[in-house]
Design an enzyme around this catalytic site. Structure first.
Site, mmCIF file in Angstrom:
data_model
loop_
_atom_site.group_PDB
_atom_site.id
_atom_site.type_symbol
_atom_site.label_atom_id
_atom_site.label_comp_id
_atom_site.label_asym_id
_atom_site.label_seq_id
_atom_site.Cartn_x
_atom_site.Cartn_y
_atom_site.Cartn_z
ATOM 1 N N GLY A 1 45.844 -2.164 43.950
ATOM 2 C CA GLY A 1 44.997 -1.153 43.318
ATOM 3 C C GLY A 1 43.542 -1.381 43.632
ATOM 4 C CG ASN A 2 41.026 1.566 43.498
ATOM 5 O OD1 ASN A 2 40.521 2.021 42.481
ATOM 6 N ND2 ASN A 2 41.883 2.258 44.256
ATOM 7 N NE ARG A 3 36.562 -5.553 41.865
ATOM 8 C CZ ARG A 3 36.897 -6.611 41.139
ATOM 9 N NH1 ARG A 3 37.006 -6.486 39.826
ATOM 10 N NH2 ARG A 3 37.132 -7.772 41.712
ATOM 11 C CB SER A 4 38.372 3.741 40.808
ATOM 12 O OG SER A 4 37.946 4.978 40.289
ATOM 13 C CB ALA B 1 39.140 4.786 44.263
#
Length: 400
Positions: free
Chosen positions: A208-211, A275
């Site tokens: 995943g990502n930090r969005s 994102a």
């Protein structure tokens, strides 16, 4: 300074009690509020409550204080009229110009922003008559929020719940702040994606990502406050649904692609603020991947996810649809942004510098918005709503 004058209309639905919280927020933030209920609304909350909370006398009839001509003066003097809850009956009367009580007379004389926050059973909201009435009101420039999804009366649940009063208040605040340009997106359907996709590796792990999704949600809220019909496709944000917005919940990049393409079929503009993961694991482990003593884990093979922004830019359902992309960069921000704008084929690209403690999860943002004609619009550090309004300000001329 003179306090902004707000008329709070209350029609006869079980959600009328929630309007007390909206009234409290309006009065405590410095607004002069006149409550105008319908006769049926007083079956749910009495006139004494409205009068005590607002500091003004309350009446449902045009015959009270006739010498002051209230059926004309209240609407003429208002800076904002908000009806919460707005029942199917009230929406029908407003759409057809009926004026059989003080509230409907006020709606006919108001020349300020008018906001309806509907609340009713799902079947009533989805009935063709209600949908046509809502379309008529929106076509005339009124702001009609989409109802929330949740518990209704009795054991029923579905779409038709009054949006949260705090969120209705935020829409009111933005309408008052925008003045005469309050409904410049009226009649338009916009699609916004938000959040960060997650690509499952096994039942408990994902890439995943930090969005956080806050910028996409700000774009959805500002578009709704400016009169647009908004579809928000959100991925893993854990944020409350914005008032007046249709929300589609997804998890992965493939799911987001499906939802965006479906929503974009009749959209005037699509803003891809989510994102989206560039890659996903080539294989999904049906059981949790175990750590084995003395052995290094097997490499994780990745495959490309679909390039949603490039796809919808190249394959638009109509030529005048506007596509906006986002580029989160960590170095050579503008150079990478210009290259991405060229490659993706979108009309505008919002470029910002990101990092572990920059932008993601923050209430503020700063960016440069690139256009295909070579213009660059810098947006200094500030609330994400400011960047959102700037995006819509640049989208509007492209739609025209």
């Amino acid at each position: 300074m003179e306090k902004p004058r707000v008329v709070l209309g209350v029609s006869g639905g079980i959600a009328a009690y929630k309007a007390c919280e909206l009234l409290r927020r309006l009065t405590e933030s410095g607004h002069d509020v006149r409550v105008v209920p319908t006769a049926s609304a007083l079956h749910f909350v009495g006139a004494a409550t409205w009068s005590a909370l607002s500091g003004h006398p309350v009446s449902t009839e045009v015959w009270s204080d006739v010498h002051e001509v209230p059926h004309v003066r209240i609407g003429q003097g208002a800076d904002l009229v908000v009806v919460a809850p707005a029942t199917a009956d009230l929406l029908a009367k407003a759409a057809h110009g009926l004026a059989d009580d003080l509230l409907t007379n006020t709606l006919l004389t108001a020349r300020c922003p008018v906001l309806f926050a509907p609340a009713m059973h799902t079947e009533m909201w989805e009935h063709p008559a209600t949908r046509e009435n809502v379309a008529t009101l929106r076509r005339r420039g009124a702001i009609v929020l989409e109802p929330a999804v949740g518990r209704l009366t009795g054991v029923d649940t579905g779409k038709g719940r009054l949006p949260d009063p705090e969120q209705i208040f935020e829409v009111c605040r933005r309408l008052l702040a925008r003045g005469e340009a309050f409904a410049d997106l009226a009649g338009l359907h916009v699609v916004v994606s938000a959040g960060g996709t997650r690509e499952p590796l096994d039942p408990v792990r994902f890439l995943g990502n930090r969005s956080s999704g806050r910028q996409g949600y700000a774009l959805a809220r500002t578009a709704a406050a400016r009169g647009a019909r908004v579809t928000l496709v959100e991925a893993n944000t854990q944020l409350p649904d914005p008032a007046g917005v249709d929300v589609v919940h997804v998890g992965t990049a493939v799911e987001l692609r499906t939802a965006v393409i479906a929503a974009a079929r009749d959209a005037d503009a699509v803003v891809m603020a989510a994102a989206v993961a560039d890659f996903r694991p080539s294989e999904y482990a049906t059981g949790k991947i175990k750590k084995k003593d003395g052995r290094e884990p097997a490499p994780i093979a990745l495959v490309r996810n679909p390039d949603i922004l490039a796809e919808i830019s190249a394959d638009r359902p109509r030529a005048d649809q506007v596509i906006v992309g986002f580029a989160a960069e960590t170095d050579d921000v503008l150079a990478n942004g210009r290259d991405k704008l060229r490659r993706k084929g979108c009309d505008l690209l919002v470029v910002n510098e990101v990092g572990e403690r920059r932008t993601f999860g923050s209430d503020d943002n700063e960016a440069v918005i690139l256009a295909t004609d070579g213009t660059e619009t810098p947006v200094p550090h500030g609330p994400k709503e400011v960047l959102s309004d700037t995006v819509w300000d640049l989208v509007l001329p492209l739609l025209r």
